[in-house]
Design an enzyme around this catalytic site. Structure first.
Site, short mmCIF file in Angstrom:
data_model
loop_
_atom_site.label_atom_id
_atom_site.label_comp_id
_atom_site.label_asym_id
_atom_site.label_seq_id
_atom_site.Cartn_x
_atom_site.Cartn_y
_atom_site.Cartn_z
N HIS A 1 -19.25 0.49 21.54
CA HIS A 1 -18.22 1.26 20.83
C HIS A 1 -18.69 1.39 19.38
O HIS A 1 -18.02 0.94 18.45
CB HIS A 1 -16.86 0.57 20.95
CG HIS A 1 -15.68 1.48 20.72
ND1 HIS A 1 -14.65 1.61 21.63
CD2 HIS A 1 -15.36 2.29 19.69
CE1 HIS A 1 -13.75 2.46 21.15
NE2 HIS A 1 -14.16 2.89 19.96
N ARG B 1 -8.52 -3.07 27.28
CA ARG B 1 -9.85 -2.50 27.10
C ARG B 1 -10.36 -2.97 25.73
O ARG B 1 -9.75 -2.70 24.71
CB ARG B 1 -9.78 -0.97 27.16
CG ARG B 1 -11.08 -0.31 26.79
CD ARG B 1 -11.07 1.20 27.03
NE ARG B 1 -12.34 1.72 26.58
CZ ARG B 1 -12.51 2.53 25.53
NH1 ARG B 1 -11.46 2.98 24.86
NH2 ARG B 1 -13.71 2.92 25.17
N ASN C 1 -10.75 9.89 26.92
CA ASN C 1 -9.96 9.71 25.69
C ASN C 1 -9.51 11.08 25.22
O ASN C 1 -10.33 11.99 25.05
CB ASN C 1 -10.81 9.08 24.57
CG ASN C 1 -11.27 7.67 24.92
OD1 ASN C 1 -10.86 7.09 25.92
ND2 ASN C 1 -12.13 7.13 24.08
N TYR D 1 -6.90 13.21 22.42
CA TYR D 1 -6.01 13.15 21.25
C TYR D 1 -5.34 14.47 20.87
O TYR D 1 -4.16 14.48 20.56
CB TYR D 1 -6.77 12.59 20.04
CG TYR D 1 -7.01 11.10 20.19
CD1 TYR D 1 -6.01 10.19 19.92
CD2 TYR D 1 -8.22 10.62 20.67
CE1 TYR D 1 -6.20 8.82 20.09
CE2 TYR D 1 -8.43 9.26 20.85
CZ TYR D 1 -7.42 8.36 20.56
OH TYR D 1 -7.61 7.02 20.75
N GLU E 1 -8.08 6.06 26.34
CA GLU E 1 -7.45 6.09 25.01
C GLU E 1 -6.55 7.30 24.91
O GLU E 1 -6.93 8.41 25.30
CB GLU E 1 -8.48 6.24 23.87
CG GLU E 1 -9.29 5.04 23.57
CD GLU E 1 -10.28 5.28 22.41
OE1 GLU E 1 -10.01 6.12 21.54
OE2 GLU E 1 -11.32 4.60 22.42
N GLU F 1 -17.35 7.31 24.03
CA GLU F 1 -17.44 8.59 23.34
C GLU F 1 -18.83 8.92 22.78
O GLU F 1 -19.03 8.97 21.56
CB GLU F 1 -16.41 8.64 22.20
CG GLU F 1 -14.98 8.43 22.66
CD GLU F 1 -13.96 8.73 21.55
OE1 GLU F 1 -14.36 8.88 20.40
OE2 GLU F 1 -12.77 8.80 21.87
C1 FCB Z 1 -11.55 7.45 19.09
C2 FCB Z 1 -12.25 6.13 19.02
C3 FCB Z 1 -11.35 4.98 18.70
C4 FCB Z 1 -10.29 5.35 17.70
C5 FCB Z 1 -9.57 6.62 18.10
C6 FCB Z 1 -8.46 7.04 17.18
O1 FCB Z 1 -12.45 8.46 18.76
O2 FCB Z 1 -12.86 5.85 20.25
O3 FCB Z 1 -12.16 3.93 18.29
O4 FCB Z 1 -10.80 5.40 16.44
O5 FCB Z 1 -10.50 7.66 18.20
#
Ligand code: FCB
Length: 471
Positions: free
Chosen positions: A148, A105, A319, A321, A377, A193
């Site tokens: 992006h 990607r 995505n 985290y 992600e 995002e």
């Molecule tokens: C996301 C972004 C990516 C990277 C990760 C850690 O928010 O899409 O570019 O910075 O976090």
């Protein structure tokens, strides 16, 4: 998601024990990850890796401008050189292929490929053509993100995402790219995002262009989503064989107590992080609770916009985290209450794989038309060092294993998840945190540009090799 400085507490050392099992990564035999058609890849983004910001006619982007302002990016870092991928792309693709990764990607830098009058920039276009052709030669599935975060500065000078016209300029850009690159792209993602672009860019100012006003954030979001909606039919017309989608960051919010106020706070957190984006895309309306949180911030929406925004998608990129533990702020909203004694990463983000599973299974219940999902992600930052040619990123290995297990659980609960991209292929420019935070499965020494495959990448490669051999 959300490289939001406010989410970063002191960097806390991992609680994962060092050096454990011989292969702490390989998924269990019954995991859906063993399925040959579950795509495993890695992700990057143009501004974070390319460098070469003044080369071959590339125009300036909002991140060039923002990172040049003292105090905006840690240590004054900028993406001017980054991983020098613009010059080292061939070796980087070799590296990707040698790890056996099946998907890549990447994103296109809008300021590289067309000028302010919309005239294509051949040199910039050729870079992406070469890159994508090589990926295809290697048999790698290509996911291309059009936006992006590196908005051309000339568009920001005319209001950026606060200006409705930017959405139409985006559709022109999508038109050019899909005419030029059709046949080399397996999946197009319009935006990465939009939450970060709208909220961090225009709502709290932690990201480019650095404006801070909730009303700006909701209007920027509307124009971002409109840009997406205008681009999808253009992509469909020019490149019918590819998949079309969008990438959203999602956040888990959990209540700090059983009180009704804290439960409500957690709900509002998820409205602000998830429903703000997913409701317009999948239900064709904004969640009204958002405007309870931010009274008086309703965006200007013209007739037909919501239909444009909610046109069907072929896939939804997710995505994920971390989670945020929240309590009521005593007024309309929520406040973060960081939990003590939990595992965190170099970003200070809590490691919480269950959040990914719970959000995915929740979306399946909420959105009856939920498209097939790719995790576009997931990953973590750690302060990785090269010792005797090796990088022992134990915490990342464990992180990936646990998050892939969460994906497997969501699949078993009936969510249609088709692939997973590690963030990131290599260490890179981590936005407001510059080069200090290392998210790669490949280490980058920025003084020499030497790449060193981390232990996590070796284990992913070993698994992929084994999976291929079994197929
Ligand atoms: C996301 C972004 C990516 C990277 C990760 C850690 O928010 O899409 O570019 O910075 O976090």
């Amino acid at each position: 998601m959300a490289n939001d400085a406010s989410a970063v507490s002191d960097v806390i050392s991992p609680v994962v024990p060092k050096g454990s099992l011989a292969d702490p990564f390989t998924p269990p035999a019954d995991s859906a990850l063993w399925r040959k058609n579950f795509l495993l890849g890695a992700a990057t983004a143009s501004y974070q890796i390319e460098g070469a910001v003044d080369e071959d006619g590339r125009l300036s982007s909002i991140w060039d401008t923002f990172s040049a302002i003292p105090g905006k990016v840690l240590a004054g870092d900028t993406g001017a050189v980054a991983c020098d991928h613009y010059h080292r792309w061939e070796a980087d693709i070799e590296m990707l292929a040698s790890l056996g990764l099946e998907g890549y990607r990447l994103s296109i830098a809008w300021p590289r490929v067309m000028d302010a009058a919309g005239v294509p920039n051949r040199k910039g276009l050729d870079f992406y053509k070469r890159l994508l052709n090589r990926l295809k030669e290697k048999g790698i599935t290509t996911f291309v993100t059009l936006y992006h975060w590196d908005l051309p500065q000339h568009l920001e000078d005319r209001g950026g995402w606060l200006n409705r016209d930017t959405a139409y300029r985006f559709a022109d850009y999508a038109d050019l790219m899909s005419r030029e690159l059709a046949g080399t792209v397996d999946a197009w993602a319009t935006l990465n995002e939009p939450w970060c672009s709208a909220y961090l860019g225009y709502g709290n100012g932690h990201h480019a262009p650095g404006l801070a006003n909730d009303r700006f954030a909701t209007q920027a979001m509307h124009h971002l989503l409109l840009a997406h909606g205008l681009a999808v039919p253009v992509l469909r017309a020019n490149d019918p064989a590819s998949q079309k989608g969008i990438v959203a960051n999602i956040g888990r919010g959990t209540p700090n107590s059983d009180s009704a106020a804290d439960q409500r706070a957690a709900h509002l957190f998820e409205v602000q992080h998830n429903a703000w984006i997913l409701d317009p895309l999948l239900k064709g309306s904004y969640p009204q609770d958002l405007f309870e949180l931010w009274p008086g911030t309703e965006p200007l929406v013209l007739d037909g916009d919501m239909e444009t925004i909610s046109a069907p998608l072929d896939f939804l990129g997710i995505n994920y985290y971390f989670r945020t533990n929240v309590a009521s702020d005593g007024a309309h909203g929520f406040r973060d209450v960081p939990l003590e004694g939990v595992e965190r990463t170099q970003m200070g983000w809590e490691v919480y794989p269950d959040g990914l599973r719970d959000l995915l299974t929740g979306f399946k219940k909420t959105y009856h038309n939920l498209p097939p999902i790719y995790i576009t992600e997931n990953g973590m930052a750690s302060d990785d060092q090269v010792t005797d040619g090796h990088v022992d990123d134990t915490q990342r290995i464990s992180f990936l294993k646990r998050h892939l297990a969460a994906v497997d659980q969501a699949i078993k609960a009936g969510v249609d998840i088709r692939g997973y991209f590690l963030w990131s292929l290599m260490d890179n420019f981590e936005w407001a945190f510059g080069y200090e935070r290392r998210f790669g499965v490949v280490h980058v020494d920025y003084s020499t540009q030497k790449r060193t495959v981390k232990h996590s990448a070796e284990l992913v490669a070993k698994f992929l090799k084994e999976r291929k051999a079994r197929a």
